[in-house]
Design an enzyme around this catalytic site. Structure first.
Site, PDB file in Angstrom:
ATOM      1  N   ASP A 105       0.824  -1.139   0.139  1.00  0.00           N
ATOM      2  CA  ASP A 105      -0.083  -0.014   0.142  1.00  0.00           C
ATOM      3  C   ASP A 105       0.850   1.323   0.076  1.00  0.00           C
ATOM      4  OD1 ASP A 105       0.892  -1.034   2.691  1.00  0.00           O
ATOM      5  OD2 ASP A 105      -0.705   0.318   3.564  1.00  0.00           O
ATOM      6  N   ASP A 108       7.312   3.688   2.659  1.00  0.00           N
ATOM      7  CA  ASP A 108       7.900   4.790   3.407  1.00  0.00           C
ATOM      8  C   ASP A 108       9.360   5.024   3.706  1.00  0.00           C
ATOM      9  OD1 ASP A 108       7.826   6.500   5.616  1.00  0.00           O
ATOM     10  OD2 ASP A 108       6.132   6.124   6.468  1.00  0.00           O
ATOM     11  N   THR A 109       9.911   4.314   4.761  1.00  0.00           N
ATOM     12  CA  THR A 109      11.505   4.179   4.790  1.00  0.00           C
ATOM     13  C   THR A 109      11.996   3.281   3.879  1.00  0.00           C
ATOM     14  OG1 THR A 109      11.379   2.380   6.541  1.00  0.00           O
ATOM     15  CG2 THR A 109      11.352   4.604   7.403  1.00  0.00           C
TER      16      THR A 109
HETATM   17  C1  PRP Z   1       2.978  -0.143   6.377  1.00  0.00           C
HETATM   18  C2  PRP Z   1       3.004  -0.620   5.005  1.00  0.00           C
HETATM   19  C3  PRP Z   1       4.397  -1.231   4.598  1.00  0.00           C
HETATM   20  C4  PRP Z   1       5.213  -0.423   5.782  1.00  0.00           C
HETATM   21  C5  PRP Z   1       6.077   0.697   4.694  1.00  0.00           C
HETATM   22  O1  PRP Z   1       2.992  -1.412   7.248  1.00  0.00           O
HETATM   23  O2  PRP Z   1       1.836  -1.485   4.625  1.00  0.00           O
HETATM   24  O3  PRP Z   1       4.388  -2.403   4.866  1.00  0.00           O
HETATM   25  O4  PRP Z   1       4.631   0.052   6.551  1.00  0.00           O
HETATM   26  O5  PRP Z   1       6.934   1.194   5.663  1.00  0.00           O
HETATM   27  P1  PRP Z   1       8.277   1.254   5.528  1.00  0.00           P
HETATM   28  O6  PRP Z   1       8.724   1.747   4.187  1.00  0.00           O
HETATM   29  O7  PRP Z   1       8.866   2.428   6.368  1.00  0.00           O
HETATM   30  O8  PRP Z   1       9.048   0.095   5.888  1.00  0.00           O
HETATM   31  P2  PRP Z   1       2.586  -1.374   8.748  1.00  0.00           P
HETATM   32  O9  PRP Z   1       3.812  -1.904   9.475  1.00  0.00           O
HETATM   33  O10 PRP Z   1       1.803  -0.153   8.796  1.00  0.00           O
HETATM   34  O11 PRP Z   1       1.491  -2.626   8.993  1.00  0.00           O
HETATM   35  P3  PRP Z   1       0.115  -2.763   8.276  1.00  0.00           P
HETATM   36  O12 PRP Z   1       0.250  -3.289   6.859  1.00  0.00           O
HETATM   37  O13 PRP Z   1      -0.612  -3.823   8.925  1.00  0.00           O
HETATM   38  O14 PRP Z   1      -0.753  -1.608   8.341  1.00  0.00           O
END
Ligand code: PRP
Length: 184
Positions: A105, A108-109
């Site tokens: 979805d 981010d980092t």
């Molecule tokens: C979110 C998203 C990615 C991750 C991205 O998941 O779905 O997997 O964060 O972040 P990053 O690029 O900083 O690693 P989250 O941990 O919020 O869990 P979720 O998908 O269950 O909401």
């Protein structure tokens, strides 16, 4: 304990409407289908945020598709090198020699995807790995990530809806909106 009644009052303005999401998902599915003609793909969705996106994306593909789910979470320590990943659910399907598209979805980092790609390359040996992310937040990137299909570039705001949550709420929303946090 979160107060859901109060939380739903903090839904801010729409950043990406349901209509724009639908159009973009169709566009991405068309591109993926074109680039994998006479072939098939395995979509791997990292739970939970991508559950809506992977479902809509798969339904618009015009090539054979398999779908699998993983749950990998990354944690950032005080220093970047402290980042860790926890595998909560591994693949069910065998992707050895297959064309895999990781579906997220939001990136981010970049730590989560970076870990998944390294893990797959080392232990699962797919033929190719591509990345399809609905949202890209490049301003927060800590590690470089190869991105093959991107829906929208988004600013560094707290976003909810269409799979994205706050305290596990709001994943059901059909649009993507800002969440009004108290700090702002
Ligand atoms: C979110 C998203 C990615 C991750 C991205 O998941 O779905 O997997 O964060 O972040 P990053 O690029 O900083 O690693 P989250 O941990 O919020 O869990 P979720 O998908 O269950 O909401």
């Amino acid at each position: 304990m979160p107060d859901p009644g109060q939380m739903y009052k903090n839904i801010g303005k729409t950043v990406i409407s349901e209509k724009r999401i639908r159009a973009k998902v169709s566009q991405l599915a068309e591109k993926i289908s074109q680039e994998h003609q006479n072939s098939e793909v395995t979509l791997v969705s990292n739970l939970k945020g991508s559950f809506r996106f992977v479902s809509d994306l798969a339904s618009r593909l015009t090539i054979p598709v398999r779908i699998d789910f993983i749950s990998f979470r990354s944690y950032v320590g005080t220093k970047r090198k402290d980042s860790k990943v926890r595998i909560e659910k591994d693949l069910d399907l065998d992707i050895h020699g297959k064309d895999v598209i990781l579906v997220e979805d939001i990136v981010d980092t970049g730590l989560t995807l970076n870990h998944i790609i390294r893990y797959f390359e080392e232990f699962k040996k797919p033929r190719t790995i591509k990345v399809c992310a609905l949202l890209n937040k490049p301003s927060r990137r800590l590690v470089p990530v190869q991105m093959d299909y991107i829906g929208f570039e988004v600013p560094d705001k707290f976003l909810i809806g269409y799979g994205l949550d706050h305290e596990e709420y709001f994943r059901e929303l059909n649009n993507i909106a800002e969440y009004k946090t108290r700090q702002k």
